[in-house]
Design a protein around this motif. Sequence first.
Motif: not given
Length: 219
Positions: A14, A18, A67-68, A70-71, A75, A77, A84
């Motif tokens: 993943e 990204m 966005l990438n 931050c992901k 971020d 979950k 992260t």
Amino acid sequence: MLKIKEEYNKRREEIYYMIHDAYMDKCILEYIERINKLVERGERHFESNSKHVMQHMIYLTISDLVLNICKICHDKKRGEGKKTAIERLEECLNELLKEKGLTPIEVVGEISKEYGDNIKKLADSRNKVIAHNDLDKNEEQNIGTDDIQKIYKLLNRIIDVYNQLSDISVNGKVIKITDDELEKIEFEVSEGLRRMMSQVCYRKTSNSLQGEDENGSKS
């Protein structure tokens, strides 16, 4: 332990994609910046109806880059220990290394230490504008030229950390992000945009506006 190994491979894959997308965004923005400098010096000319499209393209590319980032390193979950994506990758790797009696790796914390404030600013911008752009059209993307350069440095640091976490001792098959791969992305972006730009960005001549790329070759 098999479950941890599967999660490690999933996380690594993943993050790999990204980073790939983020680096492509970086190459797009750098190419457009080179073209804009030629336009500012009067060496190139954009068709009037193409300027707004280009501005929108820049906005969307910056948004995707943010966005990438931050992901990957901001971020968190729910149900995943408030980690992260890249922190969880390091955690999975260290569990696997511990099982093999190998020395754990601690490199992710360096990202927050070096770029914590920058990451927070990116996340705030993403939350206020990018993720909720349809709610407030009057709010501008709060990311300037200096911020972009810091994002590039942050991305390079993320790539370095990712490669350190891609440990071949875990399963014997790990994909690192090499300089050759990054150069290939840059080349593909440059070639693709060169062909696109040749249709809308022209070099001024004494007689007419002739379609050329940024190297001066006629399209």
